[in-house]
Design a protein around this motif. Structure first.
Motif, PDB file in Angstrom:
ATOM      1  N   ILE A  53       0.853  -1.198   0.000  1.00 25.85           N
ATOM      2  CA  ILE A  53       0.000   0.000   0.000  1.00 25.85           C
ATOM      3  C   ILE A  53       0.885   1.243   0.000  1.00 25.85           C
ATOM      4  CG2 ILE A  53      -1.645   1.357   1.354  1.00 25.85           C
ATOM      5  CD1 ILE A  53      -3.082  -1.180   2.028  1.00 25.85           C
ATOM      6  N   GLU A  54       1.986   1.196   0.741  1.00 28.07           N
ATOM      7  CA  GLU A  54       2.930   2.327   0.723  1.00 28.07           C
ATOM      8  C   GLU A  54       3.496   2.526  -0.685  1.00 28.07           C
ATOM      9  OE1 GLU A  54       3.660   4.785   2.832  1.00 28.07           O
ATOM     10  OE2 GLU A  54       2.035   3.896   4.006  1.00 28.07           O
ATOM     11  N   ARG A  55       3.769   1.439  -1.372  1.00 30.74           N
ATOM     12  CA  ARG A  55       4.273   1.530  -2.752  1.00 30.74           C
ATOM     13  C   ARG A  55       3.211   2.136  -3.670  1.00 30.74           C
ATOM     14  NH1 ARG A  55       7.296   1.965  -6.931  1.00 30.74           N
ATOM     15  NH2 ARG A  55       7.664   0.216  -8.319  1.00 30.74           N
ATOM     16  N   LEU A  56       1.936   1.754  -3.487  1.00 26.59           N
ATOM     17  CA  LEU A  56       0.849   2.354  -4.262  1.00 26.59           C
ATOM     18  C   LEU A  56       0.778   3.865  -4.005  1.00 26.59           C
ATOM     19  CD1 LEU A  56      -2.119  -0.179  -3.910  1.00 26.59           C
ATOM     20  CD2 LEU A  56      -0.976   0.504  -6.025  1.00 26.59           C
ATOM     21  N   ARG A  57       0.886   4.252  -2.738  1.00 26.87           N
ATOM     22  CA  ARG A  57       0.861   5.684  -2.409  1.00 26.87           C
ATOM     23  C   ARG A  57       2.034   6.419  -3.048  1.00 26.87           C
ATOM     24  NH1 ARG A  57      -0.131   4.377   3.700  1.00 26.87           N
ATOM     25  NH2 ARG A  57      -2.386   4.097   3.696  1.00 26.87           N
ATOM     26  N   ALA A  58       3.195   5.791  -3.063  1.00 23.91           N
ATOM     27  CA  ALA A  58       4.381   6.427  -3.665  1.00 23.91           C
ATOM     28  C   ALA A  58       4.209   6.594  -5.174  1.00 23.91           C
ATOM     29  CB  ALA A  58       5.635   5.601  -3.358  1.00 23.91           C
ATOM     30  N   ILE A  59       3.639   5.599  -5.838  1.00 21.10           N
ATOM     31  CA  ILE A  59       3.386   5.701  -7.280  1.00 21.10           C
ATOM     32  C   ILE A  59       2.387   6.826  -7.540  1.00 21.10           C
ATOM     33  CG2 ILE A  59       2.430   4.522  -9.292  1.00 21.10           C
ATOM     34  CD1 ILE A  59       3.450   1.883  -7.975  1.00 21.10           C
ATOM     35  N   ARG A  60       1.343   6.881  -6.738  1.00 16.92           N
ATOM     36  CA  ARG A  60       0.335   7.937  -6.882  1.00 16.92           C
ATOM     37  C   ARG A  60       0.961   9.316  -6.672  1.00 16.92           C
ATOM     38  NH1 ARG A  60      -4.413   7.338  -2.877  1.00 16.92           N
ATOM     39  NH2 ARG A  60      -2.839   8.053  -1.408  1.00 16.92           N
ATOM     40  N   ALA A  61       1.790   9.460  -5.656  1.00 16.30           N
ATOM     41  CA  ALA A  61       2.460  10.740  -5.407  1.00 16.30           C
ATOM     42  C   ALA A  61       3.367  11.118  -6.577  1.00 16.30           C
ATOM     43  CB  ALA A  61       3.255  10.670  -4.103  1.00 16.30           C
ATOM     44  N   SER A  62       4.051  10.141  -7.165  1.00 16.00           N
ATOM     45  CA  SER A  62       4.895  10.400  -8.331  1.00 16.00           C
ATOM     46  C   SER A  62       4.065  10.899  -9.502  1.00 16.00           C
ATOM     47  CB  SER A  62       5.643   9.134  -8.746  1.00 16.00           C
ATOM     48  OG  SER A  62       6.568   8.757  -7.772  1.00 16.00           O
ATOM     49  N   LEU A  63       2.907  10.289  -9.699  1.00 14.89           N
ATOM     50  CA  LEU A  63       2.018  10.739 -10.779  1.00 14.89           C
ATOM     51  C   LEU A  63       1.571  12.176 -10.552  1.00 14.89           C
ATOM     52  CD1 LEU A  63      -0.288   7.658 -11.382  1.00 14.89           C
ATOM     53  CD2 LEU A  63       1.333   8.672 -12.980  1.00 14.89           C
ATOM     54  N   HIS A  64       1.222  12.505  -9.325  1.00 16.38           N
ATOM     55  CA  HIS A  64       0.783  13.870  -9.031  1.00 16.38           C
ATOM     56  C   HIS A  64       1.908  14.874  -9.273  1.00 16.38           C
ATOM     57  CE1 HIS A  64      -3.362  13.781  -7.466  1.00 16.38           C
ATOM     58  NE2 HIS A  64      -3.091  12.485  -7.363  1.00 16.38           N
ATOM     59  N   ARG A  65       3.130  14.522  -8.889  1.00 15.35           N
ATOM     60  CA  ARG A  65       4.265  15.432  -9.152  1.00 15.35           C
ATOM     61  C   ARG A  65       4.465  15.611 -10.650  1.00 15.35           C
ATOM     62  NH1 ARG A  65       6.444  12.508  -4.948  1.00 15.35           N
ATOM     63  NH2 ARG A  65       7.708  11.239  -6.351  1.00 15.35           N
ATOM     64  N   LEU A  66       4.389  14.524 -11.387  1.00 11.87           N
ATOM     65  CA  LEU A  66       4.558  14.590 -12.832  1.00 11.87           C
ATOM     66  C   LEU A  66       3.477  15.460 -13.470  1.00 11.87           C
ATOM     67  CD1 LEU A  66       5.844  13.478 -15.522  1.00 11.87           C
ATOM     68  CD2 LEU A  66       4.027  11.768 -15.434  1.00 11.87           C
ATOM     69  N   LEU A  67       2.228  15.226 -13.117  1.00  8.61           N
ATOM     70  CA  LEU A  67       1.121  15.925 -13.757  1.00  8.61           C
ATOM     71  C   LEU A  67       0.967  17.361 -13.272  1.00  8.61           C
ATOM     72  CD1 LEU A  67      -1.326  12.917 -13.865  1.00  8.61           C
ATOM     73  CD2 LEU A  67       0.056  13.845 -15.740  1.00  8.61           C
ATOM     74  N   ALA A  68       1.478  17.663 -12.102  1.00  4.72           N
ATOM     75  CA  ALA A  68       1.447  19.049 -11.618  1.00  4.72           C
ATOM     76  C   ALA A  68       2.366  19.926 -12.450  1.00  4.72           C
ATOM     77  CB  ALA A  68       1.853  19.110 -10.151  1.00  4.72           C
TER      78      ALA A  68
END
Length: 190
Positions: free
Chosen positions: A69-84
């Motif tokens: 779940i921590e890995r899922l959160r990290a992937i999601r955070a990476s996506l948000h940084r990329l798309l921001a």
């Protein structure tokens, strides 16, 4: 089990099928005012993952283990940084916000890619492949983070000139417009 579509529930512009896995992962946490994070506990995270992968061709069954779940959160955070920052991040030479291997094969039909790995690593690989394909077809710039600072929704901009800034004009856009109007009114009365 029907697919849990966080994106549709948040009333956003849904991305084309080639970017849907990425958008759904990014929107697995709603805006803070909604108080929704599907990765808070293992049960909703597993239900979301099962529903999403059920509709993804060739997806393996993924059972979330400890730490995933921590890995899922990290992937999601990476996506948000990329798309921001927009797709210029992919051309900047900066360290990639999401780093996952993919399998590429050259054959008679051209170069074909497929995700690799197991578990959440497979999901990261599938998302990386979707981002690559979207960039190649100039679609990545249409996947955006809402410009409202308090909103975390990722939407797909279907406008002709790719000019949308809010996932929903009636909520996030209206608040920003009212703030700007009040600021102008206050400045003109001073």
């Amino acid at each position: 089990m029907p697919r849990f579509a966080a994106t549709e529930r948040l009333d956003t512009s849904v991305a084309p099928e080639d970017l849907l896995l990425t958008q759904e992962l990014a929107n697995s946490q709603g805006p803070p005012t909604y108080g929704i994070d599907l990765f808070d506990t293992p049960e909703p995270a597993q239900a979301w993952l099962d529903g999403l992968l059920e509709e993804y061709p060739g997806a393996p069954v993924i059972r979330l283990g400890p730490g995933e779940i921590e890995r899922l959160r990290a992937i999601r955070a990476s996506l948000h940084r990329l798309l921001a920052r927009g797709d210029e991040t992919l051309h900047s030479g900066a360290e990639p916000p999401l780093d996952a291997p993919v399998n590429l094969r050259a054959g008679p039909n051209g170069v074909e890619g497929s995700p690799v790995g197991t578990g959440v690593d497979w999901l990261a690989s599938a998302v990386t492949l979707e981002l690559f394909r979207a960039q190649e077809h100039d679609l990545l710039r249409r996947l955006k983070l809402c410009h409202n600072p308090g909103c975390t929704v990722i939407f797909y901009d279907r406008s002709k000139n790719n000019s949308r800034t809010w996932h929903d004009v009636a909520t996030c856009g209206n608040r920003a417009n009212v703030r700007a109007y009040r600021a102008r009114r206050k400045a003109s009365s001073s």
